[in-house]
Design an enzyme around this catalytic site. Structure first.
Site, PDB file in Angstrom:
ATOM      1  N   SER A  61     -12.290 -11.874  -5.164  1.00 32.78           N
ATOM      2  CA  SER A  61     -11.266 -10.990  -4.608  1.00 32.78           C
ATOM      3  C   SER A  61     -10.088 -11.794  -4.058  1.00 32.78           C
ATOM      4  O   SER A  61      -8.923 -11.538  -4.387  1.00 32.78           O
ATOM      5  CB  SER A  61     -11.908 -10.143  -3.506  1.00 32.78           C
ATOM      6  N   THR A  76      -2.919  -7.348   7.940  1.00 34.19           N
ATOM      7  CA  THR A  76      -1.513  -7.736   8.137  1.00 34.19           C
ATOM      8  C   THR A  76      -0.556  -6.595   7.768  1.00 34.19           C
ATOM      9  O   THR A  76       0.450  -6.378   8.437  1.00 34.19           O
ATOM     10  CB  THR A  76      -1.222  -8.993   7.284  1.00 34.19           C
ATOM     11  N   ARG A 127     -16.521  -1.726  -2.737  1.00 35.48           N
ATOM     12  CA  ARG A 127     -17.361  -2.598  -1.902  1.00 35.48           C
ATOM     13  C   ARG A 127     -17.346  -2.122  -0.459  1.00 35.48           C
ATOM     14  O   ARG A 127     -18.361  -2.161   0.232  1.00 35.48           O
ATOM     15  CB  ARG A 127     -16.849  -4.038  -1.977  1.00 35.48           C
ATOM     16  N   LYS A 156      -6.238 -12.793  -6.352  1.00 34.90           N
ATOM     17  CA  LYS A 156      -4.923 -12.383  -5.829  1.00 34.90           C
ATOM     18  C   LYS A 156      -4.044 -13.607  -5.568  1.00 34.90           C
ATOM     19  O   LYS A 156      -2.852 -13.616  -5.851  1.00 34.90           O
ATOM     20  CB  LYS A 156      -5.099 -11.590  -4.523  1.00 34.90           C
ATOM     21  N   LYS A 157      -4.652 -14.650  -5.014  1.00 35.12           N
ATOM     22  CA  LYS A 157      -3.865 -15.850  -4.684  1.00 35.12           C
ATOM     23  C   LYS A 157      -3.409 -16.557  -5.953  1.00 35.12           C
ATOM     24  O   LYS A 157      -2.292 -17.048  -6.030  1.00 35.12           O
ATOM     25  CB  LYS A 157      -4.681 -16.798  -3.797  1.00 35.12           C
ATOM     26  N   ASP A 195       0.784 -20.450   0.071  1.00 35.43           N
ATOM     27  CA  ASP A 195       0.310 -19.285   0.816  1.00 35.43           C
ATOM     28  C   ASP A 195      -0.862 -19.701   1.690  1.00 35.43           C
ATOM     29  O   ASP A 195      -1.503 -20.735   1.444  1.00 35.43           O
ATOM     30  CB  ASP A 195      -0.117 -18.174  -0.149  1.00 35.43           C
ATOM     31  N   LYS A 196      -1.096 -18.884   2.703  1.00 32.39           N
ATOM     32  CA  LYS A 196      -2.305 -19.063   3.519  1.00 32.39           C
ATOM     33  C   LYS A 196      -3.037 -17.740   3.484  1.00 32.39           C
ATOM     34  O   LYS A 196      -2.414 -16.671   3.404  1.00 32.39           O
ATOM     35  CB  LYS A 196      -1.909 -19.543   4.883  1.00 32.39           C
ATOM     36  N   HIS A 197      -4.361 -17.817   3.468  1.00 38.61           N
ATOM     37  CA  HIS A 197      -5.133 -16.574   3.458  1.00 38.61           C
ATOM     38  C   HIS A 197      -6.250 -16.683   4.488  1.00 38.61           C
ATOM     39  O   HIS A 197      -6.922 -17.700   4.585  1.00 38.61           O
ATOM     40  CB  HIS A 197      -5.731 -16.322   2.076  1.00 38.61           C
ATOM     41  N   SER A 198      -6.419 -15.617   5.247  1.00 37.32           N
ATOM     42  CA  SER A 198      -7.506 -15.600   6.224  1.00 37.32           C
ATOM     43  C   SER A 198      -8.610 -14.701   5.687  1.00 37.32           C
ATOM     44  O   SER A 198      -8.338 -13.667   5.064  1.00 37.32           O
ATOM     45  CB  SER A 198      -6.980 -15.048   7.545  1.00 37.32           C
TER      46      SER A 198
END
Ligand code: URA
Length: 427
Positions: free
Chosen positions: A183, A120, A168, A187-188, A80-83
């Site tokens: 956070s 997204t 938050r 999730k990842k 996966d990729k996360h920004s």
């Protein structure tokens, strides 16, 4: 445990034990610790930070608050990729199908817009019929059958994050490195990944305003991934101006489809390919130029475009159905000069003013609104030249045009273009 003692200890700069953090976070997820006490602890963490051990315990307990994906019958590497969030960042829509075409599986859990950054899930919902609320079983099935899925966190996945994230957002405690680490990484890690790449953004349109803050966040995220046995790297990328031309929801889907058809803006493709290369290398598929070539081939052959359409269909969407886009108005330059700066956060706020993003939780979005940037930092412009195009409902055009003009700084002297990918962090 008495939650007040834990809050007091953090308030007074003490180091919390893993047990104290565990009892607090799991108690909050179960509804035993009320929102006001969680908000107080969040503010104490925001102000006083957390040690590496505390951040690890926060992440572990957020992960332990919910279920995880099991990929027993699938031998493809899960990636996966996360920004960390930005304006105009549509990379997930392009990269997920490209990676699936390279033999990787991408079970991507994404989020909605936060602050002035886009989300997204909001973008994908501009595709008629597209479902972002798949169950865990559905996400696992689409990943198995298509190779990629993009959906929201289900109620079983990291419930502690879902509750904490909304607190938050309304208590001004988002830009905290330990809480962002907990956070994102909980999730990842729940996705059961082999490898993860993080796009950590810095600049006016990012939560981290400087490259140095982004580096600290990247180091925290990468260290957490490594500790949990996931090959994790991060790229630090510029968010001092929007990524690509389109910012908004439907218009970003349009630009993503253009990119999948080989007409992507240079900056979007540079970031997408660089992040993809990281994952192909981490999983041993290919590295360097060979990895780049393999990713590019998924675009040139049309395979990635087809894969995206397959994913959209599997999630109930109709990619070829018309997507509503609000009427276009050009915003022109009041003078000749050079573009010295584009305030990406102000562009994000312009989109919020047009209801393309949320002022508060629960706001219903107008996914047809957006902005198309026609200039970038460093460009020379003539008086009267279009700087941007607004996609706005008629009643919003005047205010949004003024906000957009304010977001673009013009100078007499020429300004150098901004570097896009400034560093890489690995464990
Ligand atoms: N993205 C996340 O998933 N969590 C944060 O806290 C910030 C950005």
């Amino acid at each position: 445990m008495n939650p007040v003692w834990t809050i007091e200890k953090k308030r007074d700069h003490g180091e919390l034990t893993a047990e104290e953090i565990g009892e607090f976070i799991l108690g909050f997820a179960r509804g035993e610790v009320p929102d006001y006490q969680m908000s107080a602890l969040a503010m104490a963490i925001y102000l006083n930070g957390m040690t590496t051990a505390e951040t690890a315990a926060l992440t572990d307990n957020m992960l332990a608050s919910g279920a995880r994906f099991e990929w027993l019958a699938d031998d493809r590497p899960m990636v996966d990729k996360h920004s960390s969030g930005g304006v105009g960042d549509k990379v997930s829509l392009i990269l997920a199908p490209m990676l699936a075409c390279c033999g990787l599986a991408v079970p991507m859990i994404s989020g909605r817009g936060l602050g002035s950054t886009g989300g997204t899930l909001d973008k994908l919902e501009a595709i008629p019929g597209f479902r972002t609320n798949l169950s865990m079983d559905e996400m696992q099935r689409v990943t198995r059958e298509v190779g990629c899925v993009i959906s929201g966190a289900t109620p079983e996945l990291v419930p502690a994050d879902q509750k904490l994230y909304s607190l938050r957002d309304v208590t001004a405690t988002v830009p905290s490195i330990p809480m962002i680490t907990g956070s994102i990484m909980s999730k990842k890690l729940a996705e059961g990944l082999t490898a993860l790449v993080l796009d950590v953004k810095f600049g006016s349109g990012a939560f981290m305003k400087t490259a140095e803050q982004a580096r600290q966040l990247a180091e925290s995220l990468v260290a957490t991934g490594a500790r949990m046995g996931v090959a994790t790297t991060a790229l630090l990328t510029d968010m001092n101006q929007p990524l690509g031309r389109m910012c908004g929801n439907a218009v970003e889907v349009d630009e993503s489809v253009d990119a999948l058809e080989g007409r992507g803006p240079a900056d979007v493709m540079e970031v997408t390919l660089a992040l993809g290369v990281e994952l192909l290398a981490a999983t041993g598929v290919a590295s360097g130029d060979a990895a780049r070539g393999q990713l590019q081939q998924t675009i040139d052959s049309g395979a990635a475009r087809e894969k995206f359409a397959e994913m959209v269909a599997a999630q109930g969407g109709e990619l070829d159905a018309p997507r509503a886009v609000a009427p276009a108005t050009e915003v022109t330059s009041p003078r000749a000069g050079h573009v010295a700066a584009v305030d990406a956060e102000a562009i994000g706020k312009t989109i919020i003013a047009m209801k393309g993003g949320r002022r508060q939780k629960g706001d219903v979005l107008d996914l047809s609104t957006g902005v198309e940037m026609l200039v970038r930092v460093g460009d020379a412009v003539d008086s009267g030249q279009p700087l941007a195009r607004l996609f706005a409902q008629p009643g919003d055009v005047a205010a949004a045009s003024a906000m957009l003009l304010d977001a673009i700084t013009l100078n007499d002297a020429s300004a150098p273009p901004l570097p896009l990918i400034v560093d890489r962090v690995a464990s």
